[in-house]
Structures are given as C-alpha cells and as structure tokens.
Design an enzyme around this catalytic site. Sequence first.
Site, PDB file in Angstrom:
ATOM      1  N   ASN A 133      43.540  47.551  41.747  1.00 39.56           N
ATOM      2  CA  ASN A 133      43.128  46.180  41.424  1.00 39.56           C
ATOM      3  C   ASN A 133      43.405  45.184  42.547  1.00 39.56           C
ATOM      4  O   ASN A 133      43.130  43.999  42.405  1.00 39.56           O
ATOM      5  CB  ASN A 133      43.762  45.714  40.105  1.00 39.56           C
ATOM      6  CG  ASN A 133      45.269  45.641  40.191  1.00 39.56           C
ATOM      7  OD1 ASN A 133      45.879  46.158  41.116  1.00 39.56           O
ATOM      8  ND2 ASN A 133      45.877  45.015  39.199  1.00 39.56           N
ATOM      9  N   CYS A 134      43.902  45.655  43.681  1.00 38.63           N
ATOM     10  CA  CYS A 134      44.147  44.804  44.847  1.00 38.63           C
ATOM     11  C   CYS A 134      42.800  44.444  45.478  1.00 38.63           C
ATOM     12  O   CYS A 134      41.990  45.327  45.774  1.00 38.63           O
ATOM     13  CB  CYS A 134      45.030  45.552  45.842  1.00 38.63           C
ATOM     14  SG  CYS A 134      45.184  44.756  47.452  1.00 38.63           S
ATOM     15  N   ASP A 135      42.543  43.169  45.680  1.00 40.16           N
ATOM     16  CA  ASP A 135      41.268  42.731  46.251  1.00 40.16           C
ATOM     17  C   ASP A 135      41.008  43.327  47.633  1.00 40.16           C
ATOM     18  O   ASP A 135      39.875  43.683  47.956  1.00 40.16           O
ATOM     19  CB  ASP A 135      41.211  41.207  46.332  1.00 40.16           C
ATOM     20  CG  ASP A 135      41.079  40.558  44.968  1.00 40.16           C
ATOM     21  OD1 ASP A 135      40.645  41.252  44.014  1.00 40.16           O
ATOM     22  OD2 ASP A 135      41.415  39.363  44.844  1.00 40.16           O
TER      23      ASP A 135
END
Length: 160
Positions: free
Chosen positions: A49-51
């Site tokens: 979920n890290c951009d």
Amino acid sequence: MLPPAASRPGTSDSGQSEARRREVERGVVAESSSHGSFALMITVYGIPNCDTVKRARAWLAEAGLEAAFHDFKKSGVPADLAADWLRLFGHQRVINRAGTMWRKLDEATRAGVVDDASALALVQAQPSVIKRPLVHWPDGHWTLGFKPDEFQSGAAKAQK
C-alpha cells in the site's frame, strides 16, 4: 552491488553460496533443474500500500517487466538481506526518517539508531521504517527508492 557469491562467506566448493540457496528458496532467483543454473529475476521488496512501491511496480509493468514482490508485512524482513542493504546503502539511507512510522516512534527509539546494528534491529521490529522500494535487479545490483532513471538503467540490463 554485492560481491560475487564465490567471494562471499558461506560459499560451498561447488560455487553455490548459502545466500544463493536462500534466494532460490525466497523466489528471488529461479533454479533451472536441467542445468543447475540460475535465472535472476527482478524482485521488489516493500509494502503493497506504499505509494512509492505502487509507482515502482506500475513502472515495471508498463515496461513489460515481470517482478516478484516480497511483502514486508506478510513475509517479514529477511535479516540477511537487511544486513546487506545496510552495508550497501548505510543506515542513513535505509531508514526513512521522513516517513510516518519514523515520526510515530518515541524519541528514545529514534535516538538509538546510530549505526547499522541498531538500524538492523529497528527494521526487523518495524519494517515500515525502511525506505521503499528496494529492488534487486537481474544483474545483481540493488536500488533504493523509486527513481525512473535508475529503473530505466536496470530495465535495460534486465532485457539483455
């Protein structure tokens, strides 16, 4: 880049290192059963979920490159690789001091990260403090973070 397996500790007489065996087990490299050779693949290490990880994985997909993904949240941080990352990049770069998780740590914990050993303990306990993504390219080199020019260079080597 890590030294060749033959010069690293844990290398057997056959030339296959303990680190290489662990890479095969993790899926970082694929072992050919017919020849006993290895085909390196791109492996992205991070949190889904890290951009920045999302941008890096999208860039690889758009470039038509397959990449394995190692999710720190599900699979943890391999201590042997974390030690390699710290040796390659240093704790100042591996620890993301601009990230939310770093800011959430108490002052004593932040102040206690003074060298690679203390950083290793922290990344094992709090994988979210690692700057992401870490990418292992087929030629054996590593990149830290997502920079399109570095990915372009890695992709060019991967497609040869």
